[in-house]
Design a protein around this motif. Structure first.
Motif, PDB file in Angstrom:
ATOM      1  N   VAL A  67       0.795  -1.141   0.130  1.00 54.67           N
ATOM      2  CA  VAL A  67      -0.130  -0.032  -0.017  1.00 54.67           C
ATOM      3  C   VAL A  67       0.840   1.381   0.056  1.00 54.67           C
ATOM      4  O   VAL A  67       0.338   2.194  -0.475  1.00 54.67           O
ATOM      5  N   LEU A  68       1.945   1.238   0.490  1.00 58.09           N
ATOM      6  CA  LEU A  68       2.920   2.443   0.528  1.00 58.09           C
ATOM      7  C   LEU A  68       3.287   2.930  -0.896  1.00 58.09           C
ATOM      8  O   LEU A  68       3.219   4.395  -0.907  1.00 58.09           O
ATOM      9  N   SER A  69       3.275   2.186  -1.883  1.00 58.37           N
ATOM     10  CA  SER A  69       3.405   2.692  -3.229  1.00 58.37           C
ATOM     11  C   SER A  69       2.120   3.450  -3.608  1.00 58.37           C
ATOM     12  O   SER A  69       2.336   4.505  -4.150  1.00 58.37           O
ATOM     13  N   SER A  70       0.971   2.873  -3.586  1.00 57.29           N
ATOM     14  CA  SER A  70      -0.247   3.690  -3.671  1.00 57.29           C
ATOM     15  C   SER A  70      -0.318   5.079  -2.950  1.00 57.29           C
ATOM     16  O   SER A  70      -0.770   6.225  -3.496  1.00 57.29           O
ATOM     17  N   LEU A  71      -0.022   4.923  -1.626  1.00 63.17           N
ATOM     18  CA  LEU A  71      -0.044   6.110  -0.999  1.00 63.17           C
ATOM     19  C   LEU A  71       0.913   7.213  -1.250  1.00 63.17           C
ATOM     20  O   LEU A  71       0.534   8.499  -1.423  1.00 63.17           O
ATOM     21  N   VAL A  72       2.161   6.894  -1.412  1.00 62.30           N
ATOM     22  CA  VAL A  72       3.066   7.983  -1.904  1.00 62.30           C
ATOM     23  C   VAL A  72       2.783   8.372  -3.504  1.00 62.30           C
ATOM     24  O   VAL A  72       2.794   9.521  -3.615  1.00 62.30           O
ATOM     25  N   LEU A  73       2.171   7.516  -4.152  1.00 68.27           N
ATOM     26  CA  LEU A  73       1.674   7.828  -5.582  1.00 68.27           C
ATOM     27  C   LEU A  73       0.494   8.919  -5.544  1.00 68.27           C
ATOM     28  O   LEU A  73       0.436   9.844  -5.906  1.00 68.27           O
ATOM     29  N   GLY A  74      -0.575   8.825  -4.517  1.00 66.86           N
ATOM     30  CA  GLY A  74      -1.525   9.674  -4.180  1.00 66.86           C
ATOM     31  C   GLY A  74      -0.851  11.142  -3.731  1.00 66.86           C
ATOM     32  O   GLY A  74      -1.362  12.138  -4.397  1.00 66.86           O
ATOM     33  N   LEU A  75       0.031  11.010  -2.938  1.00 64.25           N
ATOM     34  CA  LEU A  75       0.702  12.185  -2.600  1.00 64.25           C
ATOM     35  C   LEU A  75       1.599  12.960  -3.861  1.00 64.25           C
ATOM     36  O   LEU A  75       1.468  14.141  -3.867  1.00 64.25           O
ATOM     37  N   CYS A  76       1.820  12.092  -4.600  1.00 65.42           N
ATOM     38  CA  CYS A  76       2.654  12.711  -5.856  1.00 65.42           C
ATOM     39  C   CYS A  76       1.839  13.352  -6.731  1.00 65.42           C
ATOM     40  O   CYS A  76       1.838  14.416  -7.215  1.00 65.42           O
ATOM     41  N   TYR A  77       0.808  12.618  -6.933  1.00 68.97           N
ATOM     42  CA  TYR A  77      -0.392  13.317  -7.844  1.00 68.97           C
ATOM     43  C   TYR A  77      -0.931  14.721  -7.391  1.00 68.97           C
ATOM     44  O   TYR A  77      -1.374  15.195  -8.137  1.00 68.97           O
ATOM     45  N   SER A  78      -1.021  14.570  -5.934  1.00 67.14           N
ATOM     46  CA  SER A  78      -1.825  15.758  -5.467  1.00 67.14           C
ATOM     47  C   SER A  78      -0.791  16.935  -5.730  1.00 67.14           C
ATOM     48  O   SER A  78      -1.506  17.934  -5.907  1.00 67.14           O
ATOM     49  N   LYS A  79       0.535  16.599  -5.634  1.00 69.65           N
ATOM     50  CA  LYS A  79       1.333  17.855  -5.912  1.00 69.65           C
ATOM     51  C   LYS A  79       1.431  18.054  -7.221  1.00 69.65           C
ATOM     52  O   LYS A  79       1.693  19.265  -7.399  1.00 69.65           O
ATOM     53  N   MET A  80       1.051  17.188  -8.369  1.00 72.20           N
ATOM     54  CA  MET A  80       1.119  17.716  -9.483  1.00 72.20           C
ATOM     55  C   MET A  80      -0.240  18.176  -9.933  1.00 72.20           C
ATOM     56  O   MET A  80      -0.591  18.294 -11.187  1.00 72.20           O
ATOM     57  N   ASP A  81      -1.259  18.373  -9.057  1.00 74.32           N
ATOM     58  CA  ASP A  81      -2.622  18.583  -9.217  1.00 74.32           C
ATOM     59  C   ASP A  81      -3.401  17.616 -10.257  1.00 74.32           C
ATOM     60  O   ASP A  81      -4.392  18.356 -10.525  1.00 74.32           O
ATOM     61  N   ASN A  82      -3.142  16.613 -10.300  1.00 72.67           N
ATOM     62  CA  ASN A  82      -3.864  15.270 -10.918  1.00 72.67           C
ATOM     63  C   ASN A  82      -4.736  14.770  -9.830  1.00 72.67           C
ATOM     64  O   ASN A  82      -4.462  13.906  -9.256  1.00 72.67           O
ATOM     65  N   PHE A  83      -5.843  15.658  -9.452  1.00 73.89           N
ATOM     66  CA  PHE A  83      -6.462  15.037  -8.091  1.00 73.89           C
ATOM     67  C   PHE A  83      -7.423  13.836  -8.361  1.00 73.89           C
ATOM     68  O   PHE A  83      -7.702  12.944  -7.637  1.00 73.89           O
ATOM     69  N   LYS A  84      -7.740  13.445  -9.741  1.00 78.93           N
ATOM     70  CA  LYS A  84      -8.329  12.191 -10.069  1.00 78.93           C
ATOM     71  C   LYS A  84      -7.523  11.040  -9.802  1.00 78.93           C
ATOM     72  O   LYS A  84      -7.915   9.914  -9.088  1.00 78.93           O
ATOM     73  N   ALA A  85      -6.272  11.098 -10.366  1.00 79.49           N
ATOM     74  CA  ALA A  85      -5.316   9.986 -10.047  1.00 79.49           C
ATOM     75  C   ALA A  85      -4.880   9.722  -8.578  1.00 79.49           C
ATOM     76  O   ALA A  85      -4.768   8.721  -8.092  1.00 79.49           O
ATOM     77  N   ALA A  86      -4.898  11.159  -7.802  1.00 79.09           N
ATOM     78  CA  ALA A  86      -4.819  10.758  -6.345  1.00 79.09           C
ATOM     79  C   ALA A  86      -5.608  10.417  -5.685  1.00 79.09           C
ATOM     80  O   ALA A  86      -5.414   9.275  -4.952  1.00 79.09           O
ATOM     81  N   GLU A  87      -6.987  10.678  -6.313  1.00 76.21           N
ATOM     82  CA  GLU A  87      -8.009  10.054  -5.372  1.00 76.21           C
ATOM     83  C   GLU A  87      -8.195   8.556  -5.726  1.00 76.21           C
ATOM     84  O   GLU A  87      -8.387   7.677  -4.734  1.00 76.21           O
ATOM     85  N   THR A  88      -7.832   8.085  -6.898  1.00 77.43           N
ATOM     86  CA  THR A  88      -7.731   6.712  -7.259  1.00 77.43           C
ATOM     87  C   THR A  88      -6.759   5.865  -6.356  1.00 77.43           C
ATOM     88  O   THR A  88      -7.282   4.912  -5.899  1.00 77.43           O
TER      89      THR A  88
END
Length: 286
Positions: free
Chosen positions: A107-128
């Protein structure tokens, strides 16, 4: 003889790490790599050591060397995490996606991915990605908090409150989460609900409790004067609030000085409700 020396040095290095002697541990790992340049475990442990010392470029070099010997999801994750710390979000995503692909249950991969996408303003990918975390660990507080904030920013207030409620169910003493919920409810016009949340905070927060105890320690008689007792003032103010809603603030203060925190909050939020003209939650869960 060489392999025995490597094993001995490896155990010595680990002991140095446990003792907090990072410089000596580093010397042992580097000595191991001189004996066996393809000792993947030494590169990984050395990379972890550099990372803890915030020597991120050195850590990256060690992990990349380990990856060239044998790729695995943990090494991709470590490289992605370092890129995240170095604000290289695109490179972080590339490595974290590889880590997630190699082991979707990590799960840590998905968690940090979510944080990355949030920083990149890709909120849909972050939410996923945050939802992917919750599919495996439904009580993950980082993912729940991140989703609550993301949904609030996207004006999905009802869903945001739902995630905050889940967090409160998991940890009812988390004042920050309760304050966020109270703020969100107040901002959306749910004034009564916001007041109830503030009341809950006063019962669990040491800071609020301390102030409550201070107020209760002051004798009510201290607020009596030639114009009457505090109870008489409260009755007079109650009779005048219909004509002057500002007296709700005075009522709030009177109850506060009596140590009746809940009543004080009620009158304060009644004034807020009157001044804004809002009476309830203006947006339902979506």
């Amino acid at each position: 003889m060489g392999q025995e020396s490597v094993v001995k040095k490896f155990n010595t290095a680990i002991q140095f790490e446990k003792d907090g002697n990072y410089s000596r541990a580093m010397e042992e790992y580097l000595a191991i790599l001189k004996i066996d340049p393809r000792c993947r475990e030494a590169y990984i442990n050395l990379g972890s050591l550099y990372s803890r010392m915030n020597r991120l470029k050195h850590a990256m070099a060690c992990y990349e060397k380990a990856l060239s010997i044998h790729p695995d999801f943990l090494t991709y994750f470590n490289i992605g995490s370092i890129h995240y710390k170095m604000v290289n979000y695109k490179k972080a995503v590339m490595n974290l996606e590889k880590s997630k692909s190699a082991n979707s249950k990590f799960v840590l991969s998905s968690l940090v991915l979510g944080l990355c996408y949030s920083k990149m303003d890709n909120f849909k990918a972050a939410e996923t990605n945050f939802n992917d975390v919750l599919k495996i660990t439904p009580q993950n507080k980082v993912a729940l908090t991140a989703l609550a904030i993301l949904l609030y920013n996207r004006k999905k207030y009802g869903l945001s409150v739902q995630y905050l409620n889940t967090l409160i169910d998991l940890d009812g003493s988390n004042v920050k989460i309760r304050e966020l919920k109270s703020y969100l409810l107040l901002k959306t016009g749910a004034i009564d609900e916001s007041a109830e949340e503030i009341k809950s905070i006063t019962k669990i927060s040491d800071g609020y409790k301390y102030y409550d105890d201070f107020i209760k320690s002051v004798p009510v008689e201290a607020f009596d004067d030639k114009y009457g007792t505090i109870d008489e003032k409260i009755e007079i103010l109650k009779d005048t609030v219909d004509k002057d809603k500002k007296n709700l603030i005075s009522l709030s203060l009177c109850h506060l000085f009596k140590g009746e925190t809940d009543n004080a909050i009620d009158y304060l939020f009644q004034y807020k409700k009157h001044s804004t003209g809002k009476t309830g939650l203006t947006e339902k869960a979506v």
